[in-house]
Design a protein around this motif. Sequence first.
Motif, PDB file in Angstrom:
ATOM      1  N   TYR A   1       0.802  -1.211   0.000  1.00  0.00           N
ATOM      2  CA  TYR A   1       0.000   0.000   0.000  1.00  0.00           C
ATOM      3  C   TYR A   1       0.841   1.271   0.000  1.00  0.00           C
ATOM      4  O   TYR A   1       0.320   2.344  -0.197  1.00  0.00           O
ATOM      5  CB  TYR A   1      -0.988   0.007   1.169  1.00  0.00           C
ATOM      6  CG  TYR A   1      -0.354  -0.037   2.544  1.00  0.00           C
ATOM      7  CD1 TYR A   1      -0.044   1.122   3.211  1.00  0.00           C
ATOM      8  CD2 TYR A   1      -0.070  -1.253   3.155  1.00  0.00           C
ATOM      9  CE1 TYR A   1       0.530   1.091   4.464  1.00  0.00           C
ATOM     10  CE2 TYR A   1       0.489  -1.300   4.398  1.00  0.00           C
ATOM     11  CZ  TYR A   1       0.803  -0.125   5.068  1.00  0.00           C
ATOM     12  OH  TYR A   1       1.379  -0.167   6.298  1.00  0.00           O
ATOM     13  N   ASN A   2       2.152   1.135   0.222  1.00  0.00           N
ATOM     14  CA  ASN A   2       3.049   2.275   0.067  1.00  0.00           C
ATOM     15  C   ASN A   2       4.451   1.770  -0.245  1.00  0.00           C
ATOM     16  O   ASN A   2       4.708   0.570  -0.250  1.00  0.00           O
ATOM     17  CB  ASN A   2       3.019   3.202   1.287  1.00  0.00           C
ATOM     18  CG  ASN A   2       3.587   2.561   2.541  1.00  0.00           C
ATOM     19  OD1 ASN A   2       4.488   1.737   2.495  1.00  0.00           O
ATOM     20  ND2 ASN A   2       3.040   2.950   3.681  1.00  0.00           N
ATOM     21  N   HIS A  18      -3.538   0.894  -5.666  1.00  0.00           N
ATOM     22  CA  HIS A  18      -4.517   1.984  -5.660  1.00  0.00           C
ATOM     23  C   HIS A  18      -5.045   2.261  -4.264  1.00  0.00           C
ATOM     24  O   HIS A  18      -6.086   2.887  -4.102  1.00  0.00           O
ATOM     25  CB  HIS A  18      -5.669   1.689  -6.628  1.00  0.00           C
ATOM     26  CG  HIS A  18      -5.237   1.687  -8.042  1.00  0.00           C
ATOM     27  ND1 HIS A  18      -5.663   0.743  -8.941  1.00  0.00           N
ATOM     28  CD2 HIS A  18      -4.397   2.490  -8.727  1.00  0.00           C
ATOM     29  CE1 HIS A  18      -5.102   0.975 -10.111  1.00  0.00           C
ATOM     30  NE2 HIS A  18      -4.330   2.031 -10.000  1.00  0.00           N
ATOM     31  N   GLY A  19      -4.327   1.767  -3.269  1.00  0.00           N
ATOM     32  CA  GLY A  19      -4.692   2.046  -1.891  1.00  0.00           C
ATOM     33  C   GLY A  19      -5.151   0.816  -1.145  1.00  0.00           C
ATOM     34  O   GLY A  19      -5.351  -0.251  -1.719  1.00  0.00           O
ATOM     35  N   PHE A  20      -5.299   0.997   0.165  1.00  0.00           N
ATOM     36  CA  PHE A  20      -5.568  -0.126   1.045  1.00  0.00           C
ATOM     37  C   PHE A  20      -6.406   0.345   2.226  1.00  0.00           C
ATOM     38  O   PHE A  20      -6.052   1.317   2.902  1.00  0.00           O
ATOM     39  CB  PHE A  20      -4.225  -0.680   1.521  1.00  0.00           C
ATOM     40  CG  PHE A  20      -4.298  -1.849   2.449  1.00  0.00           C
ATOM     41  CD1 PHE A  20      -5.026  -2.974   2.127  1.00  0.00           C
ATOM     42  CD2 PHE A  20      -3.597  -1.822   3.643  1.00  0.00           C
ATOM     43  CE1 PHE A  20      -5.068  -4.070   2.976  1.00  0.00           C
ATOM     44  CE2 PHE A  20      -3.634  -2.923   4.497  1.00  0.00           C
ATOM     45  CZ  PHE A  20      -4.368  -4.031   4.167  1.00  0.00           C
ATOM     46  N   LEU A  36      -5.107   6.707  -1.355  1.00  0.00           N
ATOM     47  CA  LEU A  36      -6.268   5.922  -1.759  1.00  0.00           C
ATOM     48  C   LEU A  36      -6.837   6.556  -3.022  1.00  0.00           C
ATOM     49  O   LEU A  36      -7.079   7.759  -3.063  1.00  0.00           O
ATOM     50  CB  LEU A  36      -7.344   5.916  -0.674  1.00  0.00           C
ATOM     51  CG  LEU A  36      -7.085   5.032   0.523  1.00  0.00           C
ATOM     52  CD1 LEU A  36      -8.157   5.242   1.574  1.00  0.00           C
ATOM     53  CD2 LEU A  36      -7.050   3.577   0.115  1.00  0.00           C
ATOM     54  N   VAL A  37      -7.030   5.745  -4.031  1.00  0.00           N
ATOM     55  CA  VAL A  37      -7.559   6.256  -5.292  1.00  0.00           C
ATOM     56  C   VAL A  37      -9.076   6.071  -5.273  1.00  0.00           C
ATOM     57  O   VAL A  37      -9.574   4.972  -5.431  1.00  0.00           O
ATOM     58  CB  VAL A  37      -6.920   5.530  -6.495  1.00  0.00           C
ATOM     59  CG1 VAL A  37      -7.514   6.034  -7.792  1.00  0.00           C
ATOM     60  CG2 VAL A  37      -5.418   5.703  -6.479  1.00  0.00           C
ATOM     61  N   PHE A  38      -9.763   7.192  -5.053  1.00  0.00           N
ATOM     62  CA  PHE A  38     -11.225   7.178  -5.025  1.00  0.00           C
ATOM     63  C   PHE A  38     -11.836   7.885  -6.216  1.00  0.00           C
ATOM     64  O   PHE A  38     -13.028   7.812  -6.445  1.00  0.00           O
ATOM     65  CB  PHE A  38     -11.748   7.846  -3.753  1.00  0.00           C
ATOM     66  CG  PHE A  38     -11.749   6.952  -2.553  1.00  0.00           C
ATOM     67  CD1 PHE A  38     -12.433   5.762  -2.540  1.00  0.00           C
ATOM     68  CD2 PHE A  38     -11.050   7.328  -1.427  1.00  0.00           C
ATOM     69  CE1 PHE A  38     -12.446   4.945  -1.433  1.00  0.00           C
ATOM     70  CE2 PHE A  38     -11.051   6.516  -0.302  1.00  0.00           C
ATOM     71  CZ  PHE A  38     -11.748   5.331  -0.309  1.00  0.00           C
ATOM     72  N   SER A  39     -11.000   8.606  -6.947  1.00  0.00           N
ATOM     73  CA  SER A  39     -11.550   9.405  -8.035  1.00  0.00           C
ATOM     74  C   SER A  39     -10.672   9.280  -9.267  1.00  0.00           C
ATOM     75  O   SER A  39      -9.517   8.858  -9.198  1.00  0.00           O
ATOM     76  CB  SER A  39     -11.635  10.878  -7.623  1.00  0.00           C
ATOM     77  OG  SER A  39     -10.324  11.412  -7.485  1.00  0.00           O
ATOM     78  N   TYR A  43      -6.528   8.987  -9.754  1.00  0.00           N
ATOM     79  CA  TYR A  43      -5.953   8.001 -10.672  1.00  0.00           C
ATOM     80  C   TYR A  43      -5.034   8.676 -11.684  1.00  0.00           C
ATOM     81  O   TYR A  43      -3.922   8.210 -11.946  1.00  0.00           O
ATOM     82  CB  TYR A  43      -7.060   7.231 -11.384  1.00  0.00           C
ATOM     83  CG  TYR A  43      -6.535   6.213 -12.338  1.00  0.00           C
ATOM     84  CD1 TYR A  43      -6.090   4.983 -11.880  1.00  0.00           C
ATOM     85  CD2 TYR A  43      -6.449   6.480 -13.696  1.00  0.00           C
ATOM     86  CE1 TYR A  43      -5.572   4.040 -12.746  1.00  0.00           C
ATOM     87  CE2 TYR A  43      -5.935   5.543 -14.571  1.00  0.00           C
ATOM     88  CZ  TYR A  43      -5.506   4.328 -14.092  1.00  0.00           C
ATOM     89  OH  TYR A  43      -4.990   3.409 -14.955  1.00  0.00           O
ATOM     90  N   HIS A  44      -5.466   9.792 -12.247  1.00  0.00           N
ATOM     91  CA  HIS A  44      -4.657  10.507 -13.230  1.00  0.00           C
ATOM     92  C   HIS A  44      -3.395  11.078 -12.592  1.00  0.00           C
ATOM     93  O   HIS A  44      -2.352  11.171 -13.253  1.00  0.00           O
ATOM     94  CB  HIS A  44      -5.464  11.599 -13.912  1.00  0.00           C
ATOM     95  CG  HIS A  44      -6.478  11.052 -14.862  1.00  0.00           C
ATOM     96  ND1 HIS A  44      -7.641  11.701 -15.164  1.00  0.00           N
ATOM     97  CD2 HIS A  44      -6.509   9.896 -15.568  1.00  0.00           C
ATOM     98  CE1 HIS A  44      -8.350  10.975 -16.019  1.00  0.00           C
ATOM     99  NE2 HIS A  44      -7.676   9.878 -16.272  1.00  0.00           N
ATOM    100  N   THR A  45      -3.460  11.447 -11.314  1.00  0.00           N
ATOM    101  CA  THR A  45      -2.276  11.924 -10.603  1.00  0.00           C
ATOM    102  C   THR A  45      -1.217  10.833 -10.557  1.00  0.00           C
ATOM    103  O   THR A  45      -0.044  11.076 -10.850  1.00  0.00           O
ATOM    104  CB  THR A  45      -2.644  12.369  -9.170  1.00  0.00           C
ATOM    105  OG1 THR A  45      -3.584  13.438  -9.248  1.00  0.00           O
ATOM    106  CG2 THR A  45      -1.417  12.814  -8.396  1.00  0.00           C
ATOM    107  N   ILE A  46      -1.628   9.618 -10.221  1.00  0.00           N
ATOM    108  CA  ILE A  46      -0.690   8.492 -10.185  1.00  0.00           C
ATOM    109  C   ILE A  46      -0.172   8.191 -11.579  1.00  0.00           C
ATOM    110  O   ILE A  46       1.027   7.989 -11.784  1.00  0.00           O
ATOM    111  CB  ILE A  46      -1.367   7.236  -9.590  1.00  0.00           C
ATOM    112  CG1 ILE A  46      -1.592   7.420  -8.102  1.00  0.00           C
ATOM    113  CG2 ILE A  46      -0.518   6.001  -9.829  1.00  0.00           C
ATOM    114  CD1 ILE A  46      -2.364   6.294  -7.482  1.00  0.00           C
ATOM    115  N   MET A  47      -1.049   8.156 -12.539  1.00  0.00           N
ATOM    116  CA  MET A  47      -0.678   7.811 -13.904  1.00  0.00           C
ATOM    117  C   MET A  47       0.334   8.804 -14.471  1.00  0.00           C
ATOM    118  O   MET A  47       1.225   8.431 -15.227  1.00  0.00           O
ATOM    119  CB  MET A  47      -1.936   7.778 -14.775  1.00  0.00           C
ATOM    120  CG  MET A  47      -1.771   7.071 -16.084  1.00  0.00           C
ATOM    121  SD  MET A  47      -3.363   6.783 -16.884  1.00  0.00           S
ATOM    122  CE  MET A  47      -3.429   8.148 -18.001  1.00  0.00           C
TER     123      MET A  47
END
Length: 161
Positions: A1-2, A18-20, A36-39, A43-47
């Motif tokens: 998770y990290n 994508h989080g835990f 945590l990817v909720f939106s 998701y685009h930030t990580i990508m």
Amino acid sequence: YNDNSFPNKDEIGVYHVHGFLPQKPENFENLRESLLVFSEKNYHTIMAEPYNWSNLTQLNFFRENTCLFIGQSGTDPNLRRLLEIAKQRTKASKHYIILKRTSENKLIEDFDKDQPDSKAITAILDVHHKLQEISFDEIGLNVLWITEYDEIETILDKIKN
């Protein structure tokens, strides 16, 4: 998770890229700092961050291991990008994705009035599945086709044995 969590030598690693959200958060360190990817924005930030731990972790696994994708459509743009990068080194498709074939009945539902005959439907589905195989091969995935979900158990048994 990290990026600071690693499995022990006797554990199988499960990476929550994508989080835990554990049932007992008190058993985990630095959980509050993990993303945590909720939106779609998260998701685009990580990508967009090529050196984000989740992207690097996935890329490393794709380059160094053979992976089996179950319950994935294979259409996620970041996943496809990482798989394509991993394939550049090996050129061979070494990963597998289990996909359910589109059935004749599903295809017929898409036609309002003039339904094609059985031969045409079979030809359409053959081309459709072949195009999917070609598309997935380009990013290093071999398609394992199933017609029913209970076939997954048989595939997993063959891998285990």
